[in-house]
Design a protein around this motif. Structure first.
Motif, short mmCIF file in Angstrom:
data_model
loop_
_atom_site.label_atom_id
_atom_site.label_comp_id
_atom_site.label_asym_id
_atom_site.label_seq_id
_atom_site.Cartn_x
_atom_site.Cartn_y
_atom_site.Cartn_z
N HIS A 237 95.94 80.51 53.69
CA HIS A 237 97.37 80.17 53.18
C HIS A 237 98.05 80.80 52.65
O HIS A 237 97.94 80.80 51.41
CB HIS A 237 97.20 78.45 52.98
N LYS A 238 99.15 81.57 53.05
CA LYS A 238 99.69 82.68 52.43
C LYS A 238 100.54 81.95 51.11
O LYS A 238 100.33 82.82 49.77
CB LYS A 238 100.54 83.27 53.12
N GLU A 239 101.28 81.05 51.36
CA GLU A 239 102.11 80.87 50.09
C GLU A 239 101.36 80.17 49.03
O GLU A 239 101.62 80.53 47.97
CB GLU A 239 102.92 79.19 50.80
N SER A 240 100.38 79.16 49.27
CA SER A 240 99.24 78.92 48.14
C SER A 240 98.35 79.77 47.92
O SER A 240 97.66 79.73 47.09
CB SER A 240 98.94 77.65 48.47
N GLN A 241 98.19 81.07 48.67
CA GLN A 241 97.10 81.99 48.21
C GLN A 241 95.84 81.34 48.35
O GLN A 241 94.89 81.51 47.56
CB GLN A 241 97.28 82.61 47.13
N THR A 242 95.39 80.40 49.39
CA THR A 242 94.30 79.74 49.46
C THR A 242 93.49 80.28 50.79
O THR A 242 93.85 80.03 51.76
CB THR A 242 94.77 78.02 49.58
N PHE A 243 92.22 80.32 50.57
CA PHE A 243 91.22 80.51 51.55
C PHE A 243 90.61 79.25 51.90
O PHE A 243 90.12 78.45 50.98
CB PHE A 243 90.28 81.54 51.10
N HIS A 244 90.49 78.93 53.02
CA HIS A 244 89.87 77.76 53.51
C HIS A 244 88.70 78.15 54.82
O HIS A 244 89.27 78.21 55.88
CB HIS A 244 90.57 76.57 54.16
N LEU A 245 87.57 78.15 54.38
CA LEU A 245 86.42 78.67 55.30
C LEU A 245 86.01 77.40 55.77
O LEU A 245 85.36 76.35 55.24
CB LEU A 245 85.45 79.37 54.77
N HIS A 246 86.15 77.10 57.01
CA HIS A 246 85.36 75.46 57.59
C HIS A 246 84.98 75.62 58.88
O HIS A 246 85.45 76.49 59.63
CB HIS A 246 86.46 74.61 57.20
N ASN A 247 83.96 74.67 59.17
CA ASN A 247 83.57 74.66 60.62
C ASN A 247 83.32 73.09 60.75
O ASN A 247 83.78 72.61 59.67
CB ASN A 247 82.26 75.31 60.86
N ALA A 248 82.40 72.88 61.77
CA ALA A 248 82.39 71.23 61.89
C ALA A 248 81.54 70.69 60.73
O ALA A 248 81.76 69.34 60.49
CB ALA A 248 81.49 71.03 63.15
N TRP A 249 80.88 71.38 59.77
CA TRP A 249 80.18 70.79 58.69
C TRP A 249 80.77 70.81 57.35
O TRP A 249 80.39 70.10 56.57
CB TRP A 249 78.84 71.11 58.85
N ILE A 250 81.22 72.41 57.06
CA ILE A 250 81.49 72.43 55.78
C ILE A 250 82.82 73.04 55.63
O ILE A 250 83.51 73.40 56.48
CB ILE A 250 80.45 73.54 55.24
N SER A 251 83.44 72.65 54.33
CA SER A 251 84.48 73.41 54.05
C SER A 251 84.09 74.21 52.76
O SER A 251 83.25 73.64 51.94
CB SER A 251 85.63 72.35 53.71
N TYR A 252 84.83 75.48 52.75
CA TYR A 252 84.47 76.31 51.21
C TYR A 252 85.88 76.69 50.78
O TYR A 252 86.49 77.35 51.71
CB TYR A 252 83.55 77.24 51.35
N TYR B 28 92.75 89.99 42.60
CA TYR B 28 92.60 90.20 43.91
C TYR B 28 93.34 91.24 44.41
O TYR B 28 94.55 91.40 43.55
CB TYR B 28 93.19 88.72 44.58
N GLN B 29 93.08 92.01 45.36
CA GLN B 29 93.66 93.08 45.97
C GLN B 29 94.25 92.69 47.35
O GLN B 29 95.29 92.92 47.73
CB GLN B 29 93.07 94.23 45.95
N SER B 30 93.41 92.37 48.04
CA SER B 30 93.49 92.18 49.63
C SER B 30 92.23 91.45 50.19
O SER B 30 91.32 91.37 49.67
CB SER B 30 93.54 93.67 50.33
N HIS B 31 92.37 91.27 51.60
CA HIS B 31 91.22 90.59 52.26
C HIS B 31 91.34 90.99 53.66
O HIS B 31 92.47 91.54 54.36
CB HIS B 31 91.34 89.26 51.91
N THR B 32 90.32 90.88 54.38
CA THR B 32 90.23 91.04 55.88
C THR B 32 89.31 89.75 56.40
O THR B 32 88.44 89.29 55.87
CB THR B 32 89.52 92.30 56.52
N ILE B 33 89.78 89.48 57.55
CA ILE B 33 89.00 88.62 58.36
C ILE B 33 88.74 89.00 59.72
O ILE B 33 89.52 89.34 60.34
CB ILE B 33 89.80 87.17 58.37
N ALA B 34 87.47 88.86 60.07
CA ALA B 34 87.22 89.54 61.25
C ALA B 34 85.68 88.78 62.01
O ALA B 34 85.02 88.14 61.47
CB ALA B 34 86.67 90.88 60.94
#
Ligand code: GLA
Length: 745
Positions: free
Chosen positions: A6-21, A105-111
């Motif tokens: 989430h760019k505005e809040s600079q928040t990463f949310h990693l989630h699947n059916a069971w977990i959120s990180y 923080y500098q940058s990130h990638t999601i692949a």
């Protein structure tokens, strides 16, 4: 499954059916941990979870903002010297001697997918197609120090699993000295947990120990050069009320076989910092400009289904996406190993007699253990040269193997390639290939010394020696042993400033040799071993799909060892053998039935003189072998449930359920018999509540099978199975029962 940014809040949310990180880039550029647990709804920001409060004596990051202190912010990868005053994830010394680091923080990638770990040799979990997982890499940097850190997170699609590791880079002048580089750090917001660890010693590995978290540092570690009998590279934090079947638990497991540290550090504000990685003691890794260092991978599992839920996730992941090779998905051959049958005292004739009996009883694989090479009639000599002893085996390994194959048996061989005995040709010709400091007498362990696997030339030489034995020989299985702790970790061929790298490079050398051997002999089934279970860890499981669980083969002791091992490791990975009675480690006499009923919940085999069993015993073995052949798919690859803990009472029980829930096998064990005992119901697990099952107590030894009864799954799981024995005297101590549960319609 998704990794959202989430760019505005600079928040990463990693989630699947069971977990959120969830974590975010904070105003200061640091990564702040916000939440890890059961999956929650995604939102554009979770800023309210970022807690700050003014605390006296804290240093603050921004001038004039006393509440913004890195000491109190929950972080993803804390460093030292610049505000965080706990044990850090990363500690490095710059050329000017500074240990101050401030990563932004500098940058990130999601692949999609999951790449192998950078650097080549470290084992890790993997995917078979890119849609099985998604990987986030966040790059942090300290421009002044010339340090970058890539934090790598992989979220699996079908499992409550997140893997983490870090890659440290250096772009500055001179040398950066890494003294501590943890695989991950996780700051949890409270301390209301029990710490669960697997603790032991030789022949009593992986006993389950649980204790409430207290303020300060607690955890487990190894400084033995291997993951060790004493502590496993695993810990879990469970809520106090969590049981085997229900409640929250966080599991942490390190894919590494060398020195490790795993700890929970609770601060006075009840924040629990969990870190895991290579043990910093004795570790030092120099980075020159442009070089990078990769930490081992940590595997984080979250469960709301209690400890069984956590373990089942580890089993599934480790069995199918950590173990590899042709044998990963194949049922394992039933073996007989000659070690406890003969020790070093064998001739080919004796071995072939044992093999013939094994074949007659239906056994599939004959394993020739220690003692087949020259100067090896006891454990004082012979390791390192790997010359066949033609007095014992007149036609060599090749001829002996061919005879076994002619009999219709597979052939397995024991090796201990990391060691050398004094007086061997290898020892005499290459004294500088032995770990030791010149001028200082190295310590012996089991009368042997450790080869310097940090030196690639040593690994190459051993590879060539082993290939000269294995090439052309009909070998189907290898047991790779390692029988001492590592001391004198000094490499004669490394520079003075590279000595802190020796133990990590040693383990990388072991992984390399495993890789080269498994690539060259893909059909061979490898079983790892280290005086029993001193290297029963995820790193080894990536090399060999099974491991000799313990040198303790007593069935009662094994209840605890296998129960504890199952916290992380799948049944298919646990080498488990029926051995002689009286047992060679504890002298206990248990029935053949009890011994088999424990060992079948493992990679099954025998390790006793089958020719000395008598007709009755041999008949029983033949029936056990036939039974395992019929049910091993279920036993080795079914869903394993722990039902009753041998650490808590006189009784133990576990079961395994087929993935279609049509078949299950329950093992129930009564350690000491009781007279006029109380009633006993065993509540089962993992069945289909709406299905009608037929339950049969299987016959064994002198005991006839019980009359089948039918019951719905819900009844078996709620009301339970009545296991109260009608006639305890007929069973005696160390009694065991197997129940077969089959769909009745
Ligand atoms: C170790 C292993 C045993 C056996 C012996 C042989 O102790 O754990 O199973 O192979 O070595 O020396």
């Amino acid at each position: 499954m998704a990794i959202e940014f989430h760019k505005e809040s600079q928040t990463f949310h990693l989630h699947n059916a069971w977990i959120s990180y969830i974590f975010k880039v904070l105003p200061s550029g640091h990564l702040g941990q916000l939440y890890y647990g059961r999956a929650i709804h995604d939102r554009p920001d979770f800023d309210h979870l970022f807690e700050t409060a003014y605390r006296s004596m804290s240093v603050h990051y921004f001038d004039g903002e006393p509440a913004y202190s890195l000491e109190h912010i929950k972080q993803e990868y804390p460093t030292c010297g610049t505000g965080d005053i706990h044990l850090p994830a990363l500690d490095a010394a710059a050329p000017n001697g500074s240990r101050l680091l401030d990563l932004h923080y500098q940058s990130h990638t999601i692949a999609p997918g999951k790449p192998p770990l950078e650097g080549g040799e470290l084992p890790s979990t993997y995917v078979e197609s890119p849609d099985e997982a998604v990987t986030l890499t966040v790059t942090l940097a300290d421009a002044l120090a010339g340090v970058t850190v890539d934090l790598v997170y992989t979220l699996y699609e079908g499992l409550p699993v997140l893997t983490r590791h870090a890659v440290i880079g250096y772009t500055g002048e001179g040398t950066l000295r890494l003294d501590r580089a943890m695989s991950f750090c996780l700051d949890l917001p409270d301390m209301d947990y029990d710490l669960v660890e697997l603790t032991g010693a030789w022949a009593r590995e992986r006993h389950v120990v649980t204790r409430p978290l207290a303020h300060g540092v607690q955890g487990v570690y190894s400084l033995r050069g291997c993951s060790s009998h004493h502590f496993n590279p695993f810990l879990a934090l469970k809520r106090h009320e969590t049981t085997e079947f229900a409640g929250e638990v966080y599991g942490f497991s390190l894919v590494y076989s060398g020195n490790f540290a795993a700890q929970a550090d609770v601060d006075p504000y009840h924040v629990t910092r969990v870190t895991m990685g290579i043990h910093p003691q004795g570790f030092r890794w120099d980075l020159h400009s442009g070089e990078r260092f990769t930490t081992p991978e940590a595997v984080l599992v979250y469960s709301e289904q209690g400890l069984n839920g956590m373990s089942q996730t580890y089993h599934q992941l480790y069995r199918t996406r950590l173990a590899r090779g042709e044998w990963r998905d194949k049922v394992r051959p039933i073996l007989v190993n000659n070690w406890e049958a003969t020790y070093f005292d064998f001739t080919e004739e004796k071995l072939l007699g044992l093999a013939a009996e094994a074949k007659r009883l239906g056994i599939e694989l004959f394993v020739l253990d220690d003692g087949w090479f020259t100067n090896r009639n006891d454990d004082h000599g012979g390791l390192g040269d790997w010359q066949i002893n033609y007095e014992k085996l007149p036609d060599g390994i090749q001829g002996f193997g061919a005879k076994l194959h002619e009999m219709g048996l597979l052939f397995g061989l024991w090796i201990e390639p990391e060691m050398v005995n004094a007086g061997t040709a290898l020892w005499n010709e290459h004294p500088d290939w032995v770990l030791h400091e010149p001028g200082r007498r190295p310590q012996q362990g089991r009368f042997q010394y450790v080869l310097d696997y940090s030196n690639p030339a040593v690994v190459d030489w051993i590879l060539a020696r082993l290939c000269s034995v294995l090439d052309g020989a009909p070998i189907d299985y290898i047991k790779w042993d390692m029988n001492r702790s590592i001391s004198d970790a000094y490499s004669c061929t490394a520079a003075s400033d590279a000595q802190g790298m020796v133990l990590h490079k040693y383990i990388l050398g072991v992984y390399r040799l495993y890789r080269l051997l498994t690539e060259r002999y893909p059909h061979i089934l490898f079983e790892s071993c280290a005086s029993g279970g001193a290297r029963f860890d995820p790193g080894m499981l990536a090399c060999a799909p099974q491991c000799w669980t313990s040198d303790d083969t007593d069935a009662v002791e094994r209840l605890r060892i296998q129960y504890g091992t199952s916290f992380v490791y799948p049944v298919s990975s646990m080498g488990a053998h029926v051995a002689a009675a009286p047992n060679h480690q504890v002298g206990r006499i248990t029935s053949l039935t009890m011994r088999a009923n424990v060992a079948i919940f493992g990679a099954f085999g025998y390790e006793l003189d089958l020719t000395a069993l008598g007709e009755h015993g041999q008949d029983l073995v033949a029936r056990q072998v036939a039974f395992v052949k019929q049910y091993r798919e279920l036993l080795q690859f079914g869903t394993f449930w722990r039902l009753k803990s041998p650490f808590e009472g006189n009784e133990a029980a576990w079961m395994t359920v087929s993935s279609d829930q049509l078949t299950a096998l329950v093992g129930q064990y009564l350690i000491l018999q009781e007279v006029n005992a109380g009633y006993c119901r065993l509540r089962l697990a993992g069945l289909d509540p709406d299905r009608l099952y037929r339950v049969t107590r299987l016959g064994s030894g002198a005991r006839a099978a019980g009359q089948p009864v039918t019951a719905y799954g819900d009844e078996l799981m709620r009301a339970g199975l009545v296991t109260t024995d009608e006639d305890p005297a007929s069973e005696g101590d160390f009694a065991s029962h197997l129940y077969l549960i089959e769909a009745a319609e």
